[in-house]
Design an enzyme around this catalytic site. Structure first.
Site, PDB file in Angstrom:
ATOM      1  N   LYS A 110       0.747  -0.971   0.209  1.00 52.11           N
ATOM      2  CA  LYS A 110      -0.380  -0.472  -0.495  1.00 52.11           C
ATOM      3  C   LYS A 110       1.038   1.157  -0.152  1.00 52.11           C
ATOM      4  O   LYS A 110       0.239   2.489  -0.203  1.00 52.11           O
ATOM      5  CB  LYS A 110      -0.749  -0.158   0.614  1.00 52.11           C
ATOM      6  N   ASP A 132     -10.214   3.592   1.598  1.00 49.03           N
ATOM      7  CA  ASP A 132     -10.767   3.487   2.900  1.00 49.03           C
ATOM      8  C   ASP A 132     -11.679   4.605   3.502  1.00 49.03           C
ATOM      9  O   ASP A 132     -12.892   3.863   4.652  1.00 49.03           O
ATOM     10  CB  ASP A 132     -10.055   2.970   3.274  1.00 49.03           C
TER      11      ASP A 132
HETATM   12  P1  NAP Z   1      -2.147  -2.059  11.908  1.00 50.64           P
HETATM   13  O1  NAP Z   1      -1.715  -1.485  10.849  1.00 50.64           O
HETATM   14  O2  NAP Z   1      -1.594  -3.335  12.096  1.00 50.64           O
HETATM   15  O3  NAP Z   1      -2.895  -1.258  13.237  1.00 50.64           O
HETATM   16  C1  NAP Z   1      -3.632  -1.932  14.428  1.00 50.64           C
HETATM   17  C2  NAP Z   1      -3.688  -0.704  15.693  1.00 50.64           C
HETATM   18  O4  NAP Z   1      -4.594  -1.852  16.729  1.00 50.64           O
HETATM   19  C3  NAP Z   1      -2.049  -0.519  15.742  1.00 50.64           C
HETATM   20  O5  NAP Z   1      -2.380   0.930  16.338  1.00 50.64           O
HETATM   21  C4  NAP Z   1      -1.531  -1.432  17.212  1.00 50.64           C
HETATM   22  O6  NAP Z   1      -1.720  -0.051  18.606  1.00 50.64           O
HETATM   23  C5  NAP Z   1      -3.062  -1.386  17.680  1.00 50.64           C
HETATM   24  N1  NAP Z   1      -3.409  -2.719  18.733  1.00 50.64           N
HETATM   25  C6  NAP Z   1      -3.101  -4.092  17.988  1.00 50.64           C
HETATM   26  N2  NAP Z   1      -3.840  -4.620  18.627  1.00 50.64           N
HETATM   27  C7  NAP Z   1      -4.036  -3.437  20.218  1.00 50.64           C
HETATM   28  C8  NAP Z   1      -3.860  -4.523  21.138  1.00 50.64           C
HETATM   29  N3  NAP Z   1      -4.410  -6.124  21.852  1.00 50.64           N
HETATM   30  N4  NAP Z   1      -4.414  -3.425  22.385  1.00 50.64           N
HETATM   31  C9  NAP Z   1      -4.255  -1.784  21.702  1.00 50.64           C
HETATM   32  N5  NAP Z   1      -4.552  -1.621  20.961  1.00 50.64           N
HETATM   33  C10 NAP Z   1      -4.209  -2.458  20.023  1.00 50.64           C
HETATM   34  O7  NAP Z   1      -3.945  -2.908  11.131  1.00 50.64           O
HETATM   35  P2  NAP Z   1      -5.105  -2.393  10.552  1.00 50.64           P
HETATM   36  O8  NAP Z   1      -4.642  -3.001   8.857  1.00 50.64           O
HETATM   37  O9  NAP Z   1      -4.945  -0.944  10.926  1.00 50.64           O
HETATM   38  O10 NAP Z   1      -6.431  -2.704  10.543  1.00 50.64           O
HETATM   39  C11 NAP Z   1      -6.515  -2.689  12.139  1.00 50.64           C
HETATM   40  C12 NAP Z   1      -8.111  -3.616  12.249  1.00 50.64           C
HETATM   41  O11 NAP Z   1      -8.964  -2.847  11.144  1.00 50.64           O
HETATM   42  C13 NAP Z   1      -7.430  -4.731  11.637  1.00 50.64           C
HETATM   43  O12 NAP Z   1      -9.129  -5.583  13.056  1.00 50.64           O
HETATM   44  C14 NAP Z   1      -8.654  -4.940   9.855  1.00 50.64           C
HETATM   45  O13 NAP Z   1      -9.330  -6.041   9.647  1.00 50.64           O
HETATM   46  C15 NAP Z   1      -9.438  -3.799  10.254  1.00 50.64           C
HETATM   47  N6  NAP Z   1      -9.936  -3.378   9.128  1.00 50.64           N
HETATM   48  C16 NAP Z   1     -11.057  -3.250   8.808  1.00 50.64           C
HETATM   49  C17 NAP Z   1     -11.682  -2.236   7.294  1.00 50.64           C
HETATM   50  C18 NAP Z   1     -12.966  -2.213   6.919  1.00 50.64           C
HETATM   51  O14 NAP Z   1     -13.040  -2.274   5.764  1.00 50.64           O
HETATM   52  N7  NAP Z   1     -13.917  -2.510   7.980  1.00 50.64           N
HETATM   53  C19 NAP Z   1     -10.427  -1.936   6.605  1.00 50.64           C
HETATM   54  C20 NAP Z   1      -9.131  -1.826   6.948  1.00 50.64           C
HETATM   55  C21 NAP Z   1      -9.281  -2.532   8.054  1.00 50.64           C
HETATM   56  P3  NAP Z   1       0.431  -0.704  18.476  1.00 50.64           P
HETATM   57  O15 NAP Z   1       0.807   1.036  16.980  1.00 50.64           O
HETATM   58  O16 NAP Z   1       0.199   0.693  19.862  1.00 50.64           O
HETATM   59  O17 NAP Z   1       0.616  -1.895  18.220  1.00 50.64           O
END
Ligand code: NAP
Length: 288
Positions: A72, A108
């Site tokens: 990305k 997104d």
């Molecule tokens: P990412 O880049 O890995 O970011 C994850 C974020 O969540 C980071 O800020 C991380 O904190 C935080 N995190 C992870 N585990 C945690 C925990 N146990 N407690 C507190 N904070 C935590 O992932 P992403 O791409 O943003 O995706 C995140 C979620 O959104 C996923 O579940 C994904 O499936 C969902 N999503 C949904 C859509 C949709 O269309 N609905 C689109 C995109 C993503 P740190 O920075 O401190 O590690």
């Protein structure tokens, strides 16, 4: 099974790996319903092959592609143009081939805003948001919400350095942005907030019983509580929010709307959002 012929137009997804994607289901069900002679394919593009894969969009006259992890951010220098929101977010998830000119977008963030509007008639303009997380999805939500006229953005993340970087990007839109520790969240602050958006994966299948990332006692009936996780449809956070009398929103609508916008870029036609939603719901919640 779709009949491919000499006029079939090609779209797809660049990612590594791509086996987990729902996008072929989303787009092919929409093409079929509208009788469009398009097909959407997953392309497993290894990181070292990204430049050649981008060149193949022109060489094979592909209409456009979605882009997912880990491409990305890295795809941006290979494109002819990146739209402003995608540049602020720092990531592209959709490429459009405009007669050989490759244009990058991020659907997104707009998908998040469109889903709130479509499902709840909810506008982000003038609202105060508590954003949990500072990863890829959080960036898209923060920048788009700020561009949509959000009044105030408060970001909490385990890693506060990442939250500050995100705050700097979002503040470029003119929105008031601050970063807090989880420990600083309290009832007073929460009563000044209009919507909570959890962008962490906490509560995602199979860890559906995990503790919500924000204490349930902080939720109240004046809030809209959004969870980007779409499997399960009702996460542990949304269950707690419902109990507190808050309005809730699940990430499935965003998943559909980000795809619907890409579909519109490629075909020039409005996407059949209900068909796409049903295809995903049947797959995710009913038939497994
Ligand atoms: P990412 O880049 O890995 O970011 C994850 C974020 O969540 C980071 O800020 C991380 O904190 C935080 N995190 C992870 N585990 C945690 C925990 N146990 N407690 C507190 N904070 C935590 O992932 P992403 O791409 O943003 O995706 C995140 C979620 O959104 C996923 O579940 C994904 O499936 C969902 N999503 C949904 C859509 C949709 O269309 N609905 C689109 C995109 C993503 P740190 O920075 O401190 O590690």
């Amino acid at each position: 099974m779709k009949v491919i012929d000499g006029k079939t137009k090609l779209t797809g997804l660049f990612g590594w790996p791509v086996g987990h994607t729902f996008s072929p289901l989303l787009h092919n069900s929409a093409f079929e319903r509208l009788g469009l002679n398009y097909v959407y394919l997953p392309f497993a593009v290894q990181p070292e092959s990204l430049a050649e894969a981008v060149e193949s969009i022109r060489a094979l006259n592909i209409c456009g592609v979605n882009v997912t992890i880990p491409h990305k951010e890295k795809i941006m220098p290979y494109l002819d143009k990146v739209d402003e929101a995608a540049r602020l977010i720092g990531a592209v998830n959709t490429v459009v081939n405009d007669n050989g000119r490759l244009i990058g977008y991020n659907t997104d963030g707009p998908g998040f805003a469109a889903s709130l509007k479509d499902e709840l008639s909810y506008s982000l303009a003038g609202k105060r948001m508590l954003l949990i997380g500072a990863g890829g999805a959080a960036k898209a939500v923060a920048v788009q919400s700020a561009l949509s006229g959000l009044k105030e953005l408060v970001i909490v993340n385990r890693n506060t350095d990442k939250a500050r970087l995100l705050a700097d990007s979002a503040a470029k839109t003119g929105c008031s942005v601050s970063v807090l520790d989880f420990a600083a969240l309290n009832q007073d602050l929460m009563h000044k907030i209009d919507l909570v958006v959890d962008t962490s994966p906490v509560g995602m299948y199979p860890n559906v019983e995990a503790e919500p990332v924000i204490a349930p006692e902080l939720l109240h009936s004046g809030l809209l509580v959004c969870d980007l996780v779409y499997n399960p449809e009702k996460t542990v956070l949304l269950k707690a929010a419902e109990k507190a009398g808050a309005v809730t929103w699940s990430g499935l609508g965003m998943l559909v709307q980000q795809g619907a916008l890409a579909f519109q870029y490629w075909t020039g036609m409005a996407a059949p959002v209900e068909i796409m939603t049903k295809a995903l719901k049947d797959y995710l919640y009913e038939k497994r």
